[in-house]
Write a protein that holds these residues in place. Sequence first.
Motif, PDB file in Angstrom:
ATOM      1  N   ALA A  61       0.857  -1.188   0.000  1.00 53.61           N
ATOM      2  CA  ALA A  61       0.000   0.000   0.000  1.00 53.61           C
ATOM      3  C   ALA A  61       0.888   1.231   0.000  1.00 53.61           C
ATOM      4  CB  ALA A  61      -0.925   0.006   1.213  1.00 53.61           C
ATOM      5  N   ALA A  62       0.357   2.314  -0.539  1.00 53.60           N
ATOM      6  CA  ALA A  62       1.015   3.616  -0.493  1.00 53.60           C
ATOM      7  C   ALA A  62       0.223   4.513   0.440  1.00 53.60           C
ATOM      8  CB  ALA A  62       1.086   4.232  -1.886  1.00 53.60           C
ATOM      9  N   ALA A  63       0.896   5.139   1.396  1.00 51.85           N
ATOM     10  CA  ALA A  63       0.228   5.998   2.373  1.00 51.85           C
ATOM     11  C   ALA A  63       0.402   7.460   1.989  1.00 51.85           C
ATOM     12  CB  ALA A  63       0.802   5.758   3.765  1.00 51.85           C
ATOM     13  N   HIS A  64      -0.695   8.187   1.985  1.00 56.68           N
ATOM     14  CA  HIS A  64      -0.629   9.628   1.700  1.00 56.68           C
ATOM     15  C   HIS A  64       0.181  10.310   2.797  1.00 56.68           C
ATOM     16  CE1 HIS A  64      -1.887  13.764   0.918  1.00 56.68           C
ATOM     17  NE2 HIS A  64      -2.286  13.346  -0.269  1.00 56.68           N
ATOM     18  N   PRO A  65       1.047  11.260   2.454  1.00 56.97           N
ATOM     19  CA  PRO A  65       1.905  11.878   3.473  1.00 56.97           C
ATOM     20  C   PRO A  65       1.174  12.780   4.447  1.00 56.97           C
ATOM     21  CG  PRO A  65       2.231  12.924   1.346  1.00 56.97           C
ATOM     22  CD  PRO A  65       1.362  11.733   1.101  1.00 56.97           C
ATOM     23  N   MET A  66      -0.073  13.172   4.164  1.00 49.56           N
ATOM     24  CA  MET A  66      -0.784  14.095   5.048  1.00 49.56           C
ATOM     25  C   MET A  66      -2.180  13.612   5.406  1.00 49.56           C
ATOM     26  SD  MET A  66       0.459  17.588   3.222  1.00 49.56           S
ATOM     27  CE  MET A  66       2.197  17.713   2.830  1.00 49.56           C
ATOM     28  N   ARG A  67      -2.926  13.124   4.446  1.00 51.38           N
ATOM     29  CA  ARG A  67      -4.274  12.637   4.719  1.00 51.38           C
ATOM     30  C   ARG A  67      -4.225  11.191   5.217  1.00 51.38           C
ATOM     31  NH1 ARG A  67      -5.222  15.033  -0.658  1.00 51.38           N
ATOM     32  NH2 ARG A  67      -5.359  12.955  -1.587  1.00 51.38           N
ATOM     33  N   SER A  68      -5.252  10.802   5.971  1.00 56.16           N
ATOM     34  CA  SER A  68      -5.355   9.400   6.398  1.00 56.16           C
ATOM     35  C   SER A  68      -5.945   8.600   5.244  1.00 56.16           C
ATOM     36  CB  SER A  68      -6.211   9.270   7.657  1.00 56.16           C
ATOM     37  OG  SER A  68      -7.483   9.866   7.462  1.00 56.16           O
ATOM     38  N   ALA A 111       5.860  13.903  -2.634  1.00 56.45           N
ATOM     39  CA  ALA A 111       6.021  14.299  -1.239  1.00 56.45           C
ATOM     40  C   ALA A 111       4.904  15.189  -0.737  1.00 56.45           C
ATOM     41  CB  ALA A 111       7.370  15.009  -1.059  1.00 56.45           C
ATOM     42  N   ASP A 112       4.238  15.927  -1.637  1.00 59.15           N
ATOM     43  CA  ASP A 112       3.120  16.761  -1.227  1.00 59.15           C
ATOM     44  C   ASP A 112       1.784  16.040  -1.339  1.00 59.15           C
ATOM     45  OD1 ASP A 112       2.888  16.599  -3.945  1.00 59.15           O
ATOM     46  OD2 ASP A 112       2.927  18.759  -4.314  1.00 59.15           O
ATOM     47  N   GLY A 113       1.802  14.798  -1.841  1.00 58.16           N
ATOM     48  CA  GLY A 113       0.582  14.022  -1.960  1.00 58.16           C
ATOM     49  C   GLY A 113      -0.288  14.385  -3.147  1.00 58.16           C
ATOM     50  N   VAL A 114       0.181  15.265  -4.027  1.00 52.60           N
ATOM     51  CA  VAL A 114      -0.638  15.712  -5.155  1.00 52.60           C
ATOM     52  C   VAL A 114      -0.795  14.611  -6.198  1.00 52.60           C
ATOM     53  CG1 VAL A 114      -0.742  17.343  -7.083  1.00 52.60           C
ATOM     54  CG2 VAL A 114      -0.122  18.141  -4.794  1.00 52.60           C
ATOM     55  N   TYR A 115       0.256  13.816  -6.415  1.00 56.26           N
ATOM     56  CA  TYR A 115       0.208  12.761  -7.412  1.00 56.26           C
ATOM     57  C   TYR A 115       0.569  11.417  -6.801  1.00 56.26           C
ATOM     58  CZ  TYR A 115       0.172  16.680 -10.645  1.00 56.26           C
ATOM     59  OH  TYR A 115      -0.147  17.846 -11.291  1.00 56.26           O
ATOM     60  N   LEU A 340       4.931  -4.558   5.335  1.00 61.29           N
ATOM     61  CA  LEU A 340       4.559  -3.713   6.463  1.00 61.29           C
ATOM     62  C   LEU A 340       4.993  -2.299   6.091  1.00 61.29           C
ATOM     63  CD1 LEU A 340       3.501  -3.753   9.428  1.00 61.29           C
ATOM     64  CD2 LEU A 340       5.871  -4.150  10.142  1.00 61.29           C
ATOM     65  N   ILE A 341       4.048  -1.358   6.093  1.00 64.77           N
ATOM     66  CA  ILE A 341       4.312  -0.007   5.583  1.00 64.77           C
ATOM     67  C   ILE A 341       4.296   0.985   6.734  1.00 64.77           C
ATOM     68  CG2 ILE A 341       3.598   1.761   3.941  1.00 64.77           C
ATOM     69  CD1 ILE A 341       4.308  -0.939   2.659  1.00 64.77           C
ATOM     70  N   ALA A 342       5.400   1.710   6.923  1.00 64.25           N
ATOM     71  CA  ALA A 342       5.458   2.772   7.933  1.00 64.25           C
ATOM     72  C   ALA A 342       4.803   4.026   7.384  1.00 64.25           C
ATOM     73  CB  ALA A 342       6.906   3.047   8.316  1.00 64.25           C
ATOM     74  N   LEU A 343       4.026   4.702   8.214  1.00 64.02           N
ATOM     75  CA  LEU A 343       3.340   5.921   7.795  1.00 64.02           C
ATOM     76  C   LEU A 343       4.273   7.114   7.918  1.00 64.02           C
ATOM     77  CD1 LEU A 343      -0.096   5.213   9.468  1.00 64.02           C
ATOM     78  CD2 LEU A 343       0.598   4.809   7.107  1.00 64.02           C
TER      79      LEU A 343
END
Length: 363
Positions: A61-68, A111-115, A340-343
Amino acid sequence: MRRRTLLAGLAASATAPAWAATGATHIAAAREPSGAYALFGLAMDATTVFRVPLPARGHAAAAHPMRSEAVAFARRPGTFALVLDCAGGTVTHRLTPPSRNRFQGHGAYTADGVYLLTTEAVHTTSEGRIGIWDSATWTRVDEIPSGGLGPHEILRLPSGGFAIANGGIRTDPSDGRRKMNLDTMRPNLTYLDNGRITETVALPGLAQASIRHLAAHGSTIAVALQWEGSPDRTVPLLMLHQRGQAPRLFEAGPDQPRMQGYAGSVAFSGNGQQCAITGPRGGLAPVFDVATGAVAKIMTRPDICGVAPAGPGLAFSDGTGGLLMPNGVRKHALAWDNHLIALAPTPSAASRSRRRRYRSERR
């Protein structure tokens, strides 16, 4: 020539990530006793804090850097990726690659979560592609080459840009898991900056060491290798690399034969002093000292595969339900999948003030 320029600041919002509100520090996919699949949020005491159902087996999984928000990927060759609201426990969007492509199990946000960038392969040829998706509308805005065949993981780098693990394997279009070119495979580690390939790293003499999974700490990339050659040959299963330098290759000592040439995941410890690869086939995970390359310790668990930074150290998960976190060890009635993905931690004020241009082009 056709060129598209996509502008993305390193942080479009000064808001701290919403992940803290969920209580999760990590996420992982798992199979439940009923046979159903789900993505779970995990806390440092090894408890689960949220569950979002998946329609089929997940991989990473890919975790958004700011949103849950997370994007859960199907096991390759996949035809779906699900955008999940992890705070609300709902699926908000389903991504489908172009009909000629298949998802390859991994993705990474800018890094900004835009893409969101997704690893894909052309179904008939295994030619690697990177899909680019706008995370506001979930429209596909571009596609660029990955730099090789069979890309698997893409990783956003702390210093900027991305690294891509091109496995080098062509698979049968009628059976996406059957390997067709093991005698001629050419894996590589590719660096992507502003949408362009800026460096490619191959392993002379180890062309059958497929490059699959990646981790980063500072300027150093760790690569987990999977050996597709003769089982009688013992080869390194960990590579460390810094841009512009020769790779450093490491074997796991006397215990390495138990890994059967297969490293399932890789991660640096939170303080960057150690790096672990996992060997689910042999039930062990060697932990290396990054400075010396020596094996500092061996973790032993049946089907151990997931590994991620946690605090200054490391966390592990296994297919029998074991979860080893810094503040607790628990056995869940779950079969944890490969990763296992670190947020993402809260971005610093310095990172919030910077802006970068993400540029992609195709001919």
